[in-house]
Motif scaffolding. Sequence first.
Motif, PDB file in Angstrom:
ATOM      1  N   UNK A   1       0.723  -1.218   0.018  1.00 56.95           N
ATOM      2  CA  UNK A   1      -0.013   0.001  -0.064  1.00 56.95           C
ATOM      3  C   UNK A   1       1.083   1.207   0.024  1.00 56.95           C
ATOM      4  N   UNK A   2       0.489   2.348  -0.814  1.00 58.28           N
ATOM      5  CA  UNK A   2       1.212   3.637  -0.868  1.00 58.28           C
ATOM      6  C   UNK A   2       0.299   4.380   0.047  1.00 58.28           C
ATOM      7  N   UNK A   3      -0.850   4.091   0.499  1.00 62.77           N
ATOM      8  CA  UNK A   3      -1.665   5.188   1.510  1.00 62.77           C
ATOM      9  C   UNK A   3      -2.554   4.319   2.410  1.00 62.77           C
ATOM     10  N   UNK A   4      -1.995   3.879   3.601  1.00 59.98           N
ATOM     11  CA  UNK A   4      -2.931   3.222   4.486  1.00 59.98           C
ATOM     12  C   UNK A   4      -3.393   4.078   5.561  1.00 59.98           C
ATOM     13  N   UNK A   5      -4.605   3.975   5.733  1.00 59.95           N
ATOM     14  CA  UNK A   5      -5.536   5.032   6.970  1.00 59.95           C
ATOM     15  C   UNK A   5      -5.973   4.171   7.976  1.00 59.95           C
ATOM     16  N   UNK A   6      -5.983   4.673   9.247  1.00 64.49           N
ATOM     17  CA  UNK A   6      -6.329   3.808  10.350  1.00 64.49           C
ATOM     18  C   UNK A   6      -7.633   4.499  10.890  1.00 64.49           C
ATOM     19  N   UNK A   7      -8.714   3.950  11.441  1.00 63.94           N
ATOM     20  CA  UNK A   7      -9.814   4.487  11.868  1.00 63.94           C
ATOM     21  C   UNK A   7      -9.955   3.752  13.233  1.00 63.94           C
ATOM     22  N   UNK A   8     -10.137   4.476  14.375  1.00 62.28           N
ATOM     23  CA  UNK A   8     -10.252   3.641  15.705  1.00 62.28           C
ATOM     24  C   UNK A   8     -11.303   4.265  16.330  1.00 62.28           C
ATOM     25  N   UNK A   9     -11.891   3.472  17.369  1.00 63.45           N
ATOM     26  CA  UNK A   9     -12.989   3.871  18.397  1.00 63.45           C
ATOM     27  C   UNK A   9     -12.518   3.319  19.683  1.00 63.45           C
ATOM     28  N   UNK A  10     -13.696   3.328  20.307  1.00 61.27           N
ATOM     29  CA  UNK A  10     -13.648   3.228  21.972  1.00 61.27           C
ATOM     30  C   UNK A  10     -12.642   1.812  22.464  1.00 61.27           C
ATOM     31  N   UNK A  11     -12.868   0.698  21.367  1.00 59.37           N
ATOM     32  CA  UNK A  11     -12.139  -0.150  21.851  1.00 59.37           C
ATOM     33  C   UNK A  11     -10.559  -0.292  21.968  1.00 59.37           C
ATOM     34  N   UNK A  12     -10.017   0.814  21.383  1.00 63.35           N
ATOM     35  CA  UNK A  12      -8.578   1.215  21.314  1.00 63.35           C
ATOM     36  C   UNK A  12      -8.350   1.849  22.719  1.00 63.35           C
ATOM     37  N   UNK A  13      -9.191   2.526  23.129  1.00 63.73           N
ATOM     38  CA  UNK A  13      -8.925   3.463  24.557  1.00 63.73           C
ATOM     39  C   UNK A  13      -9.238   2.367  25.597  1.00 63.73           C
ATOM     40  N   UNK A  14     -10.210   1.454  25.586  1.00 66.76           N
ATOM     41  CA  UNK A  14     -10.523   0.815  26.894  1.00 66.76           C
ATOM     42  C   UNK A  14      -9.399   0.057  27.329  1.00 66.76           C
ATOM     43  N   UNK A  15      -8.575  -0.391  26.429  1.00 62.60           N
ATOM     44  CA  UNK A  15      -7.388  -1.149  26.800  1.00 62.60           C
ATOM     45  C   UNK A  15      -6.395  -0.142  27.621  1.00 62.60           C
ATOM     46  N   UNK A  16      -6.479   0.916  27.521  1.00 61.41           N
ATOM     47  CA  UNK A  16      -5.629   1.830  28.263  1.00 61.41           C
ATOM     48  C   UNK A  16      -6.419   2.114  29.674  1.00 61.41           C
ATOM     49  N   UNK A  17      -7.547   1.632  29.896  1.00 58.95           N
ATOM     50  CA  UNK A  17      -8.394   1.604  31.194  1.00 58.95           C
ATOM     51  C   UNK A  17      -9.392   2.642  31.078  1.00 58.95           C
ATOM     52  N   UNK A  18      -9.735   3.316  29.891  1.00 58.81           N
ATOM     53  CA  UNK A  18     -10.571   4.337  29.818  1.00 58.81           C
ATOM     54  C   UNK A  18     -11.864   3.635  29.768  1.00 58.81           C
ATOM     55  N   UNK A  19     -13.116   3.975  30.607  1.00 57.96           N
ATOM     56  CA  UNK A  19     -14.412   3.517  30.356  1.00 57.96           C
ATOM     57  C   UNK A  19     -14.988   3.769  29.053  1.00 57.96           C
ATOM     58  N   UNK A  20     -15.600   2.744  28.620  1.00 52.38           N
ATOM     59  CA  UNK A  20     -16.655   3.181  27.333  1.00 52.38           C
ATOM     60  C   UNK A  20     -17.753   3.509  27.598  1.00 52.38           C
ATOM     61  N   UNK A  21     -17.791   5.169  27.657  1.00 54.67           N
ATOM     62  CA  UNK A  21     -19.048   5.557  28.208  1.00 54.67           C
ATOM     63  C   UNK A  21     -20.187   5.545  27.460  1.00 54.67           C
ATOM     64  N   UNK A  22     -20.329   4.890  26.229  1.00 48.64           N
ATOM     65  CA  UNK A  22     -21.565   4.483  25.666  1.00 48.64           C
ATOM     66  C   UNK A  22     -21.914   3.127  25.886  1.00 48.64           C
ATOM     67  N   UNK A  23     -21.286   2.350  26.768  1.00 43.79           N
ATOM     68  CA  UNK A  23     -21.854   1.103  27.032  1.00 43.79           C
ATOM     69  C   UNK A  23     -23.095   1.054  27.560  1.00 43.79           C
ATOM     70  N   UNK A  24     -23.857   0.079  27.201  1.00 46.47           N
ATOM     71  CA  UNK A  24     -25.497   0.106  27.490  1.00 46.47           C
ATOM     72  C   UNK A  24     -25.775   0.098  28.732  1.00 46.47           C
ATOM     73  N   UNK A  25     -24.817  -0.339  29.797  1.00 45.09           N
ATOM     74  CA  UNK A  25     -25.231  -0.255  31.152  1.00 45.09           C
ATOM     75  C   UNK A  25     -25.122   1.216  31.593  1.00 45.09           C
ATOM     76  N   UNK A  26     -24.110   1.974  31.044  1.00 47.42           N
ATOM     77  CA  UNK A  26     -23.852   3.257  31.795  1.00 47.42           C
ATOM     78  C   UNK A  26     -22.727   3.064  32.680  1.00 47.42           C
ATOM     79  N   UNK A  27     -21.566   3.746  32.720  1.00 46.82           N
ATOM     80  CA  UNK A  27     -20.689   3.539  33.904  1.00 46.82           C
ATOM     81  C   UNK A  27     -20.745   4.620  34.800  1.00 46.82           C
ATOM     82  N   UNK A  28     -21.693   5.983  34.783  1.00 49.66           N
ATOM     83  CA  UNK A  28     -21.415   6.826  35.508  1.00 49.66           C
ATOM     84  C   UNK A  28     -23.056   6.879  36.327  1.00 49.66           C
TER      85      UNK A  28
END
Length: 238
Positions: free
Chosen positions: A14-41
């Motif tokens: 590839x000469x042009x590769x692009x990455x698109x990330x979402x919450x699953x990238x951050x949850x592994x850093x310990x960040x809660x997924x605030x859109x989870x169905x249960x609601x974390x707050x």
Amino acid sequence: MDKVNQLVDWLRQSTKTVVLTGAGMSTESGVPDFRSKSGWWRNIDPSTVANIQALEHDYDLFHAFYCARFEALKGCEPHEGHRILADWEKRGIIVHVATQNVDGFHKAAGNTKVDELHGSIHAVRCHKCGHEASAQAFFEQETCTVCEGKLRPGIVLFGELLPEDAWNSALHTIKTADLVIVIGTSLQVYPVNQLPSMTRGKLVYINREVHGFERDFDLLFEGSAKETLQQIDAALKG
């Protein structure tokens, strides 16, 4: 050929590769997924708090929610997967990252070409006039020094439009990419979930749950974003 080596071949071609990330990238850093169905707050559905209505008519609740989000980020930092993507940019393996995450971890890890499609929680501003303010001013529930408007994090609230520059940049890079790697997003949130279908290049999906996406992607990896990126990076260097 196994999937890892197949992707490595595509990355090298590839000469042009692009990455698109979402919450699953951050949850592994310990960040809660605030859109989870249960609601974390407080067991409250975040969509009822993270919107214009709450900002304008129930500011105390809105303020408490975002103070909790700031607190949730304390002690969290980019993980090895973020650092791999930053290294890939430096090595010319990828050219761009578009993200739904508002924590700033891609930039903190070293990526320089990042479109923050849902804004940044760190970019506090006045809701009324847009004047920039400090996070400390927001914590202390101060008002804007210019117009006395309410302060807010610079994130996209439910019902708001995405930042035009970030959206147009992500759309252009994905449309013209040879390869798009989608990581850690369930692709449920409009309009970002439309972006993968905009490319003519190959599509790769990395997520803990990939069922239902088999027809949409050329290659799927089910599992941890960090561990999958580590496997791919090891094969790239091998």
